[in-house]
Scaffold this motif. Sequence first.
Motif, PDB file in Angstrom:
ATOM      1  N   THR A 328       0.896  -1.495  -0.041  1.00  0.00           N
ATOM      2  CA  THR A 328      -0.047   0.139  -0.137  1.00  0.00           C
ATOM      3  C   THR A 328       0.985   1.132  -0.094  1.00  0.00           C
ATOM      4  O   THR A 328       0.578   2.123  -0.800  1.00  0.00           O
ATOM      5  CB  THR A 328      -0.998   0.093   1.183  1.00  0.00           C
ATOM      6  N   MET A 329       1.919   1.228   0.977  1.00  0.00           N
ATOM      7  CA  MET A 329       2.858   2.503   0.756  1.00  0.00           C
ATOM      8  C   MET A 329       3.303   2.819  -0.593  1.00  0.00           C
ATOM      9  O   MET A 329       3.437   4.048  -0.923  1.00  0.00           O
ATOM     10  CB  MET A 329       3.883   2.123   1.927  1.00  0.00           C
ATOM     11  N   SER A 377       9.458  -4.970  10.640  1.00  0.00           N
ATOM     12  CA  SER A 377       8.488  -5.061  11.754  1.00  0.00           C
ATOM     13  C   SER A 377       7.235  -4.271  11.673  1.00  0.00           C
ATOM     14  O   SER A 377       5.981  -4.813  12.191  1.00  0.00           O
ATOM     15  CB  SER A 377       9.164  -4.862  13.097  1.00  0.00           C
ATOM     16  N   ASP A 378       7.201  -3.136  10.979  1.00  0.00           N
ATOM     17  CA  ASP A 378       6.143  -2.470  10.946  1.00  0.00           C
ATOM     18  C   ASP A 378       6.435  -1.116   9.936  1.00  0.00           C
ATOM     19  O   ASP A 378       7.405  -0.945   9.361  1.00  0.00           O
ATOM     20  CB  ASP A 378       5.843  -1.427  12.272  1.00  0.00           C
ATOM     21  N   VAL A 379       5.199  -0.593   9.469  1.00  0.00           N
ATOM     22  CA  VAL A 379       5.204   0.182   8.271  1.00  0.00           C
ATOM     23  C   VAL A 379       4.372   1.623   9.002  1.00  0.00           C
ATOM     24  O   VAL A 379       3.191   1.373   9.493  1.00  0.00           O
ATOM     25  CB  VAL A 379       4.579  -0.273   7.138  1.00  0.00           C
ATOM     26  N   LEU A 380       4.872   2.804   8.883  1.00  0.00           N
ATOM     27  CA  LEU A 380       4.253   3.791   9.433  1.00  0.00           C
ATOM     28  C   LEU A 380       4.029   4.822   8.279  1.00  0.00           C
ATOM     29  O   LEU A 380       4.525   5.107   7.151  1.00  0.00           O
ATOM     30  CB  LEU A 380       5.349   4.605  10.286  1.00  0.00           C
ATOM     31  N   GLU A 395       6.446   6.222   5.551  1.00  0.00           N
ATOM     32  CA  GLU A 395       5.997   6.704   4.518  1.00  0.00           C
ATOM     33  C   GLU A 395       6.613   8.148   4.048  1.00  0.00           C
ATOM     34  O   GLU A 395       6.669   8.953   5.464  1.00  0.00           O
ATOM     35  CB  GLU A 395       4.704   6.669   4.271  1.00  0.00           C
ATOM     36  N   GLY A 396       7.444   8.614   3.180  1.00  0.00           N
ATOM     37  CA  GLY A 396       7.968   9.857   3.082  1.00  0.00           C
ATOM     38  C   GLY A 396       8.542  10.204   1.753  1.00  0.00           C
ATOM     39  O   GLY A 396       8.957   9.177   1.174  1.00  0.00           O
ATOM     40  N   VAL A 499       1.034  13.230   2.733  1.00  0.00           N
ATOM     41  CA  VAL A 499       1.280  11.886   1.954  1.00  0.00           C
ATOM     42  C   VAL A 499      -0.206  11.101   2.451  1.00  0.00           C
ATOM     43  O   VAL A 499       0.136   9.787   2.339  1.00  0.00           O
ATOM     44  CB  VAL A 499       2.491  11.322   2.616  1.00  0.00           C
ATOM     45  N   VAL A 500      -0.825  11.284   3.065  1.00  0.00           N
ATOM     46  CA  VAL A 500      -2.312  10.727   3.659  1.00  0.00           C
ATOM     47  C   VAL A 500      -3.057  10.692   2.150  1.00  0.00           C
ATOM     48  O   VAL A 500      -3.867  11.580   1.786  1.00  0.00           O
ATOM     49  CB  VAL A 500      -2.768  11.192   4.591  1.00  0.00           C
ATOM     50  N   LEU A 501      -2.849   9.628   1.415  1.00  0.00           N
ATOM     51  CA  LEU A 501      -3.423   9.589   0.041  1.00  0.00           C
ATOM     52  C   LEU A 501      -4.881   8.845   0.381  1.00  0.00           C
ATOM     53  O   LEU A 501      -5.170   7.967   0.796  1.00  0.00           O
ATOM     54  CB  LEU A 501      -2.405   8.765  -0.720  1.00  0.00           C
TER      55      LEU A 501
END
Length: 501
Positions: A328-329, A377-380, A395-396, A499-501
């Motif tokens: 998704t990212m 371990s995680d996606v932010l 994400e950036g 970046v909130v898409l």
Amino acid sequence: MSKANVDYIQVNEADHVFITLREYKKGDQIEGREVSLKVEADTPSGHKIARKDITKGESVYKFGYPIGHATKEIKAGQWVHTHNLKTSLSGTQNYDYVPKPQASLPDRQGYTFEGYNRKDGQAGIRNEVWVINTVGCINKTCETVVKMANETFSEEDGIDGVYHFPHLFGCSQLGDDLHNTQKILSGLIHHPNAAAILVMGLGCENNYIQVFKDVIGEIDQERIAFLEVQKVEDEIEEALNAIEELVAYASTFQKEPIPLSKLKVGLKCGGSDGLSGITANPLLGAFSDRLIAEGGTTVLTETPELFGAEHLLMERADNEGVFNNIVTMVNDFKEYFLRHGQQIYENPSPGNKDGGITTLEEKSLGNVQKGGFAQVSDVLKYGDRLVAPGLNLLEGPGNDLISVTALAASGAQIVLFTTGRGTPFGGPVPTVKLSTNTALAARKKRWIDFNAGVLVEGTDKEDLAEEFMRYIIDLASGKTKTNNERYGFKEISIFKDGVVL
């Protein structure tokens, strides 16, 4: 690395190219084990020379993976760059979840550093007081306050300085755009390197203090003070009075041994060159694996610079949920480019190309090496704060200052920044510049903190990784400082058009 001497390197046996470690002139001869060829064109240091004939349309390999395809026939000895090599990437993709077994990490050593335990369970590596403004129109007011505060308070008062990070936002922002500004500023307010915080607002901005408090959430009332400058007669005097109380609170914290499991480190590159994926980025990967073995946390950002190498992270996802979040990212960021009518793969930058990077695949394959071999371990999302230990993805964009700010706001006490071209900037936390080549380290001593270029000069990678770990422990303990700290290069920047898409 399969073949190397002082003049060139071949990273993987499958590679079609040598990487030059010096400038080659047309007619020079490359001689080595199982190779003898004449250089067909002047080729700068850090660039690629074909080690075998490559047909038009054929995939060209570096790092053992394709970095694009030949746009014309390339003969052995020819310079391989933008004139004859092009990306093979296009559009969004579908991905399958095909996990790889967990790679072995180094043995845990039980390292500690000297830091500051905070009441919320975090650990700070500096004991600073920060002034955070809700809106850009009071930047100069905050700057004046901080200047006067630093003339009054010093290390003798138990702090490492008072700092302000100017920005342009907080007014006339709506929706996700405003929310992202609030998330970044809130992340800085919760940062453990700040023993105490003064939040200053104007009073009429979209990000006014009462609304902003809802985003900040639960706080320690002793640690954070708020000041709305339109409501007071003399905002400078009021701010200095507040800082005096905050300094008194900050001085109650004392250094103590802290396990490395509480260290969170951001991973970033900028001004990359042809050696980035050979020296400095792999060194960060080795460090990341060591820190994670200690129970610590690293976080890798720059989503567009995963394109073409994202599969290497997807196959290391901790579980299928993390895999789906990586997908998704990556695809959401591609859609961001498309929505603005931009080419997804219009990268590398002109400076990257000048340094020897030709395609985004090549850049990304070098970039992901900063993450070592640990599981993801995680996606932010942009502006989120770290929760899970281990390797995280954030994400950036690729923009250096925006990314470093987001890494700091996520909770990273240190950011490690590899560069082959060099840059003087630094984020709000200690920003370690690692040069990919020795020439840059020698030329820019006020910029570069650590030289990884020695990895192509005979230094053993494991020895250098151990030396770098010791350097980071000393840095976290305050025994040394980065150049960005010494020279006051402490800045932030926030991603406009979120970046909130």
